[in-house]
Design an enzyme around this catalytic site. Structure first.
Site, PDB file in Angstrom:
ATOM      1  N   HIS A   1       0.789  -1.242   0.000  1.00 36.42           N
ATOM      2  CA  HIS A   1       0.000   0.000   0.000  1.00 36.42           C
ATOM      3  C   HIS A   1       0.820   1.291   0.000  1.00 36.42           C
ATOM      4  O   HIS A   1       0.235   2.370  -0.031  1.00 36.42           O
ATOM      5  CB  HIS A   1      -0.973  -0.008   1.194  1.00 36.42           C
ATOM      6  CG  HIS A   1      -0.302  -0.142   2.523  1.00 36.42           C
ATOM      7  ND1 HIS A   1      -0.957   0.124   3.704  1.00 36.42           N
ATOM      8  CD2 HIS A   1       0.964  -0.522   2.878  1.00 36.42           C
ATOM      9  CE1 HIS A   1      -0.137  -0.083   4.720  1.00 36.42           C
ATOM     10  NE2 HIS A   1       1.024  -0.485   4.244  1.00 36.42           N
ATOM     11  N   HIS A   2       2.151   1.179   0.082  1.00 38.34           N
ATOM     12  CA  HIS A   2       2.961   2.403   0.008  1.00 38.34           C
ATOM     13  C   HIS A   2       3.359   2.761  -1.424  1.00 38.34           C
ATOM     14  O   HIS A   2       4.070   3.752  -1.625  1.00 38.34           O
ATOM     15  CB  HIS A   2       4.216   2.276   0.882  1.00 38.34           C
ATOM     16  CG  HIS A   2       3.925   2.041   2.336  1.00 38.34           C
ATOM     17  ND1 HIS A   2       3.081   2.855   3.065  1.00 38.34           N
ATOM     18  CD2 HIS A   2       4.335   1.064   3.196  1.00 38.34           C
ATOM     19  CE1 HIS A   2       2.999   2.397   4.309  1.00 38.34           C
ATOM     20  NE2 HIS A   2       3.740   1.315   4.412  1.00 38.34           N
ATOM     21  N   ALA A   3       2.944   1.952  -2.395  1.00 39.56           N
ATOM     22  CA  ALA A   3       3.229   2.290  -3.794  1.00 39.56           C
ATOM     23  C   ALA A   3       2.115   3.187  -4.322  1.00 39.56           C
ATOM     24  O   ALA A   3       0.939   2.815  -4.310  1.00 39.56           O
ATOM     25  CB  ALA A   3       3.328   1.018  -4.639  1.00 39.56           C
TER      26      ALA A   3
END
Ligand SMILES: [Zn+2]
Length: 311
Positions: free
Chosen positions: A118-120
């Site tokens: 989810h950090h992309a």
């Protein structure tokens, strides 16, 4: 039940790196040992085709990832050393989430033993996340006409900045993130609903906040599919998390999310996200319990049981 993994697609990591590469094969063995899935029900996903990623990510960033041309700053932000094997693995992880999303549309709930990166965001890859599997899978479901409206329930202890970046302006997606207020990332991209929890938050307060967030989300949107990031890192023994949930509390969390969403007629695709316990077997315990909760809630396949159509 059917599950997806990319556990054999390993990549070079320095000694004592925090990324839990061994979690994935241990989890596969554990779900078989526990009878959650037969060995032949665990599928090894192929690398997702690049056009699925091109639909959601910036073309220049994808080219740098594909060709090994990330800047020093970008690679430091990613936190993993670039290699062709790393890129191959990340593509397999996205494919697993897409396959699990298809299965969720058929069976009510399904799970990828990976994903939750989810950090992309649109034009950044950071925090161990090369591609955003959830948003890429949603893009493919939309392109193929299988689903349009989506809800993301992100219960990883870290805020879902990449997902928020990709879906923030999307009128048919609603993003919820429950996370440690003092955890990474320190520069946030706001979700539609962010719940910042104080360090040390335990089971009762967490579950109350989660229940309230689900109420708000289901009032604000009518999703056809939800993606649930069942991160193991809100656990009290996690090295990176600052919350204090017990394993029983995390099981209650999984059941609350699954039962509330399935009860509202929403299909649920579950992905792993993070988990950094000192002893990797603790993370595997938590992930296996999530898989068991999903298995207990799957409906029979069409033509094979009486529960068809009751989700
Ligand atoms: Zn995390």
């Amino acid at each position: 039940m059917k599950l997806w993994t990319h556990d054999r697609a390993r990549f070079p990591l320095p000694a004592r790196h925090r990324f839990p590469l061994d979690k994935y094969p241990l989890l596969r063995a554990r779900v078989v040992a526990d009878g959650i899935a037969r060995a032949d029900e665990i599928h090894e996903s192929d690398p997702v085709p690049w056009p699925v990623l091109e639909r959601v990510h910036d073309a220049a960033v994808l080219a740098r990832i594909r060709d090994g041309e990330l800047s020093v700053r970008e690679e430091r932000g990613l936190g993993l050393p670039w290699s062709p094997a790393l890129v191959d693995r990340a593509r397999r992880s996205v494919a697993g989430t897409l396959a699990a999303a298809h299965e969720a549309l058929e069976r009510g709930a399904a799970m990828n033993l990976g994903g939750g990166t989810h950090h992309a965001g649109h034009a950044f890859a950071r925090g161990y996340c090369l591609f955003n599997d959830v948003v890429a899978a949603l893009g493919e479901l939309r392109a193929t006409g299988l689903a349009e409206r989506a809800l993301v329930i992100d219960c990883d202890v870290h805020q879902g900045d990449g997902t928020a970046d990709l879906l923030g302006a999307d009128p048919h997606a609603f993003t919820v993130s429950l996370h440690g207020a003092r955890n990474y990332p320190f520069q946030r991209v706001p979700s539609d609903l962010d719940i910042d929890l104080p360090s040390g938050t335990g089971d009762p307060d967490y579950l109350e906040a989660l229940s309230g967030a689900l109420d708000v989300a289901l009032r604000r949107c009518t999703p056809e599919i939800a993606f649930y990031l069942a991160g193991a890192d809100p656990w009290e023994g996690d090295r990176l998390g600052r919350l204090a949930l017990t394993k029983a509390g995390l099981r209650a969390r999984d059941e609350l999310v699954l039962d509330r969403l399935l009860g509202a007629g929403v299909r649920v695709c579950v992905v792993l996200a993070g988990g950094y316990a000192e002893d990797i077997r603790d993370t595997v315990d938590i992930n296996a319990a999530t898989a068991a909760a999903v298995a207990a809630r799957q409906t029979a396949q069409p033509g094979r049981g009486s529960a068809v159509g009751t989700v």
